[in-house]
Design an enzyme around this catalytic site. Sequence first.
Site, short mmCIF file in Angstrom:
data_model
loop_
_atom_site.label_atom_id
_atom_site.label_comp_id
_atom_site.label_asym_id
_atom_site.label_seq_id
_atom_site.Cartn_x
_atom_site.Cartn_y
_atom_site.Cartn_z
N TYR A 207 0.85 -1.21 0.00
CA TYR A 207 0.00 0.00 0.00
C TYR A 207 0.89 1.26 0.00
CZ TYR A 207 -2.74 3.52 2.71
OH TYR A 207 -3.34 4.66 3.18
N ASP B 10 -1.71 -6.04 9.32
CA ASP B 10 -2.75 -5.04 9.02
C ASP B 10 -3.90 -5.79 8.35
OD1 ASP B 10 -4.36 -3.14 7.76
OD2 ASP B 10 -2.70 -1.78 7.33
N ILE C 68 -7.01 -4.76 7.76
CA ILE C 68 -8.06 -3.77 7.44
C ILE C 68 -9.06 -4.30 6.40
CG2 ILE C 68 -6.61 -2.58 5.72
CD1 ILE C 68 -7.81 0.07 6.64
N LYS D 160 -12.71 0.14 5.56
CA LYS D 160 -12.96 -0.66 4.36
C LYS D 160 -14.15 -1.60 4.56
CE LYS D 160 -9.11 1.20 3.07
NZ LYS D 160 -8.98 2.22 2.06
C1 LIG Z 1 -3.45 -1.62 3.95
C2 LIG Z 1 -4.01 -0.33 4.46
N1 LIG Z 1 -3.71 0.07 5.70
C3 LIG Z 1 -4.16 1.23 6.18
C4 LIG Z 1 -4.95 2.06 5.42
C5 LIG Z 1 -5.45 3.35 6.01
O1 LIG Z 1 -6.76 3.17 6.47
P1 LIG Z 1 -7.57 4.23 7.36
O2 LIG Z 1 -8.52 4.93 6.46
O3 LIG Z 1 -8.33 3.40 8.37
O4 LIG Z 1 -6.60 5.12 8.00
C6 LIG Z 1 -5.30 1.68 4.13
C7 LIG Z 1 -6.13 2.56 3.28
O5 LIG Z 1 -6.26 2.41 2.10
C8 LIG Z 1 -4.82 0.45 3.63
O6 LIG Z 1 -5.11 0.03 2.40
#
Ligand SMILES: Cc1ncc(COP(=O)(O)O)c(C=O)c1O
Length: 471
Positions: free
Chosen positions: A143, A228, A230, A270
């Site tokens: 990312y 992570d 997410i 997400k």
């Molecule tokens: C892998 C990953 N980590 C963290 C984030 C950041 O997310 P947040 O909006 O919760 O700060 C993203 C956002 O695209 C992401 O893809």
Amino acid sequence: MLSRKISCDSHGQDSSYFLGWQEYEKNPYDRVQNPNGIIQMGLAENQLSFDLLESWIASNPDAVGLMKNGESVFKELALFQDYHGLSAFKKELVEFMAKIRGNKVKFDPNKLVLTAGATSANETLMFCLADPGDAFLLPVPYYPGFDRDLKWRTGVEIVPIKCSSSNGFKITSSALEEAYDQAQKLGLKVKGVLITNPSNPLGTSTTRDELNSLIDFIIAKNIHIVSDEIYSGTVFDSPSFVSITEAVGSRKLEDTQVWNRIHIVYSLSKDLGVPGFRVGMIYSNNETVVSAATKMSSFGLVSSQTQYLLSQILSDKKFTSKYIKTNRKRLQKRKQLMVSGLKNAGIKCLKSNAGLFCWVDMRHLLKSGSFEAEKELWKRILCDVGLNVSPGSSCHCPEPGWFRMCFANMSVETLKVAMQRVKAFTDSVTSANLASGRWNKHQPLLRNSKTKSMLTRWVCQLASSDCETDR
Ligand SMILES: Cc1ncc(COP(=O)(O)O)c(C=O)c1O
């Protein structure tokens, strides 16, 4: 006059990932108002299940009106200051996380720290686990925001774990060892590995075998792992999602030292599609990390009003079950639409089972196998085709020609327009190739000359030496 921190560009914000966004914002596509505008395919946002949240809110006006059992909780929330967060919200959050993991793992709300999004969670963990100049190993591609989130303010270095298309970008033991050796050669102390499971940008979840190799590796090197997760709720296809906690749990490592070196990052940005609410968290088995991260969370707390509203939504278990199921189905269907649209244009994607994007293989459209050629193709896709996609180089992909394309931040109609544009582009490349052997002689697909000249000017600024227009 100013600090070194703000004068250096290690935030990564001027990568093509962010520059494409800026361009999109100047000329956004709109079916009626601006049909030649740029379609945003560089934003991993989940808008597919928004209607479910909106209808929950419409049927539960008290939650938004800050009313509970007929009484206002406004004052209580407005004055609430404890950086531990609302306990009711943390309880609902851990239950939601467990539900997403098929209730195979249980989470303790006392091990959870609320942060302003996963962005803040990742940075806070870096502050807790590493000193400036220490390294974290990250599988590439990763990312693009990680350059900012992990490195910029903390001074932590990222060393890539080189993954390759030859095995679908899987993490191997040899790649882990190679990255570790590389860090040592650079004189960097390795403090841990950070993975994104499921992966952004690959759209694949980490397999149990990969997780086991990672666990072996962090045990052998006596380092941390940050997972992570997410995108954990976006897994819409097999193999099913395996969290790092589940993988460690099945090896009965809970009572060993390694348990204290496992840290999860999560967020509702997400899975629930609410990035604007800035709700993220760290889940750690390490008491010292939880305590330090809780103190640090003062720099990025989640508003108590937001915590209250979300705790009401998440406490409706019937709703969350329906939401998780429906959301996964919709993502799967939408991804399929993109995959078949790209296939129709002769473009393949990495086989994926999760996420809000596809990892698209455009190597055959490059003029040469170089990152320069990838940049050139990216500019064409942005300027001529009118799509803001993320080039693999912005994700530090070691192989040129891969692009991330998002599918969940737009309507079906817009995605269809995007796929038509891709098809017209590849057709034009094919005819140009046939006619002259040079694919870049195709006609621009965006007819709006104002748009084109503006874009061209910007691209020239971006890459002053190599901007070749074909007006
Ligand atoms: C892998 C990953 N980590 C963290 C984030 C950041 O997310 P947040 O909006 O919760 O700060 C993203 C956002 O695209 C992401 O893809």
